[in-house]
Enzyme design. Structure first.
Site, PDB file in Angstrom:
ATOM      1  N   ALA A  65       0.713  -1.040  -0.046  1.00  0.00           N
ATOM      2  CA  ALA A  65       0.019   0.016   0.064  1.00  0.00           C
ATOM      3  C   ALA A  65       0.914   1.234  -0.084  1.00  0.00           C
ATOM      4  O   ALA A  65       2.245   1.265   0.288  1.00  0.00           O
ATOM      5  CB  ALA A  65      -0.922   0.009   1.192  1.00  0.00           C
ATOM      6  N   GLY A 109       0.613  -5.184   0.975  1.00  0.00           N
ATOM      7  CA  GLY A 109      -0.416  -5.312  -0.001  1.00  0.00           C
ATOM      8  C   GLY A 109      -0.092  -5.920  -1.247  1.00  0.00           C
ATOM      9  O   GLY A 109      -1.171  -6.350  -2.042  1.00  0.00           O
ATOM     10  N   GLU A 132       4.641  -5.419   7.090  1.00  0.00           N
ATOM     11  CA  GLU A 132       3.780  -3.994   8.024  1.00  0.00           C
ATOM     12  C   GLU A 132       4.327  -4.076   9.458  1.00  0.00           C
ATOM     13  O   GLU A 132       4.048  -3.002   9.964  1.00  0.00           O
ATOM     14  CB  GLU A 132       2.410  -4.547   8.102  1.00  0.00           C
ATOM     15  CG  GLU A 132       1.661  -4.440   6.989  1.00  0.00           C
ATOM     16  CD  GLU A 132       1.979  -5.664   5.828  1.00  0.00           C
ATOM     17  OE1 GLU A 132       2.857  -6.448   6.162  1.00  0.00           O
ATOM     18  OE2 GLU A 132       0.911  -5.671   4.713  1.00  0.00           O
TER      19      GLU A 132
END
Ligand code: DAK
Length: 258
Positions: A65, A109, A132
């Site tokens: 992301a 992502g 993450e």
């Protein structure tokens, strides 16, 4: 349709989508995901397209992301705008088979998007990870769930808790990817697999996909019952008559996709 963050090539009966934000390693921002979602929905509704390949470039499938875009999001905005849910999951709704062709990094992502596809083909340079934890968060587009189902708890915990990257060979060994190919052949190999799939009856490929996906949602016996009902249902299709007839008559089948 004009897109600015993806490139679409239709080579009927297959389509190739290239994620295209090379300056940021194809970081997945809202604009890209909206275009991808719209494009996938259109291809899925197009009877001339019977398999789809999603790829990036030689350095990145996608580095996750877009952190710059995500940084300012707060809970109420993410909740109201259905961050992720709104435009990230179209690939999981496609009935047309979708292949992820990964070279370079597929992180966060990006790894999650690849795992949403039906088949994952990796170049030797591919590196997968859920980093993450390094940003103080956790995967949010299914990574902790799909990765665990694909590779088991040991590897999933290792990747999620350390944030390390896993190379193509390790990814194939632990079942995340179905094939590893030379970098320069990645797109051609993925397209060849797509063409092979597209060469069968679309009815048959769709029900095969549906049956395999059911394995993730149910118990073994319920899944077997589901498969059996789909098999019985497949006996009603024109293409089943054609497929069996063609075999017995020693000729190539002429699929009607019905
Ligand atoms: N977002 C934004 N920009 C990125 C980016 C990313 N994910 N990844 C790379 N870039 C940008 C870099 O900032 C740099 O920009 P400039 O400095 O040139 O302006 C440019 O791309 C080139 O990157 P590098 O200079 O870092 O290139 P290197 O080759 O040295 O390193 C790398 C490549 C991919 C290893 C490195 O860039 C990297 O570690 N990138 C970040 C990877 C990452 O942490 N990915 C996970 C993102 S988090 C949620 C749901 C889902 C998610 C979150 C929340 N909720 C429901 C709330 C998903 C989260 C993620 O995916």
């Amino acid at each position: 349709m004009n897109y600015s963050n993806i490139l679409l090539e239709k080579q009927e009966p297959v389509a190739l989508i290239r994620l295209n934000r090379p300056k940021v390693h194809n970081a997945l921002n809202n604009a890209l995901m909206s275009e991808l979602s719209e494009c996938l929905a259109a291809l899925d509704a197009d009877d001339t397209v019977r398999a789809i390949v999603i790829t990036g470039n030689e350095k990145a499938f996608a580095a996750g992301a877009d952190i710059a875009e995500m940084r300012s999001l707060d809970f109420s905005q993410a909740y109201r705008e259905e961050f992720i849910t709104a435009n990230w999951e179209q690939v999981t709704r496609c009935r047309t088979p979708v292949i992820a062709a990964v070279a370079g990094v597929a992180l966060g992502g990006g790894c999650e998007l690849a795992m949403m596809c039906d088949l994952l083909i990796a170049a030797e340079s591919a590196r997968f990870g859920q980093p993450e934890v390094k940003l103080g968060i956790l995967p949010g587009a299914g990574g902790s769930q799909r990765l665990t189902r694909a590779v088991g708890k040991a590897k999933a915990m290792d990747l999620c808790l350390t944030g390390r990257m896993m190379g193509a060979e390790e990814a194939e060994r632990c079942g995340l990817v179905s094939r590893v190919v030379a970098d320069e052949q990645l797109v051609e190999e993925a397209l060849a697999v797509a063409r092979e799939i597209a060469g069968y009856s679309a009815m048959a490929t769709m029900i095969n996909k549906e049956a395999v996906n059911q394995a993730f949602e149910t118990t073994l016996q319920a899944g077997i019952d589901y498969e059996r009902r789909l098999l019985w249902a497949s006996f009603t299709t024109e293409d089943r008559q054609e497929g069996m007839g063609a075999f017995l008559e020693k000729r190539a089948p002429a699929w009607k996709h019905r």
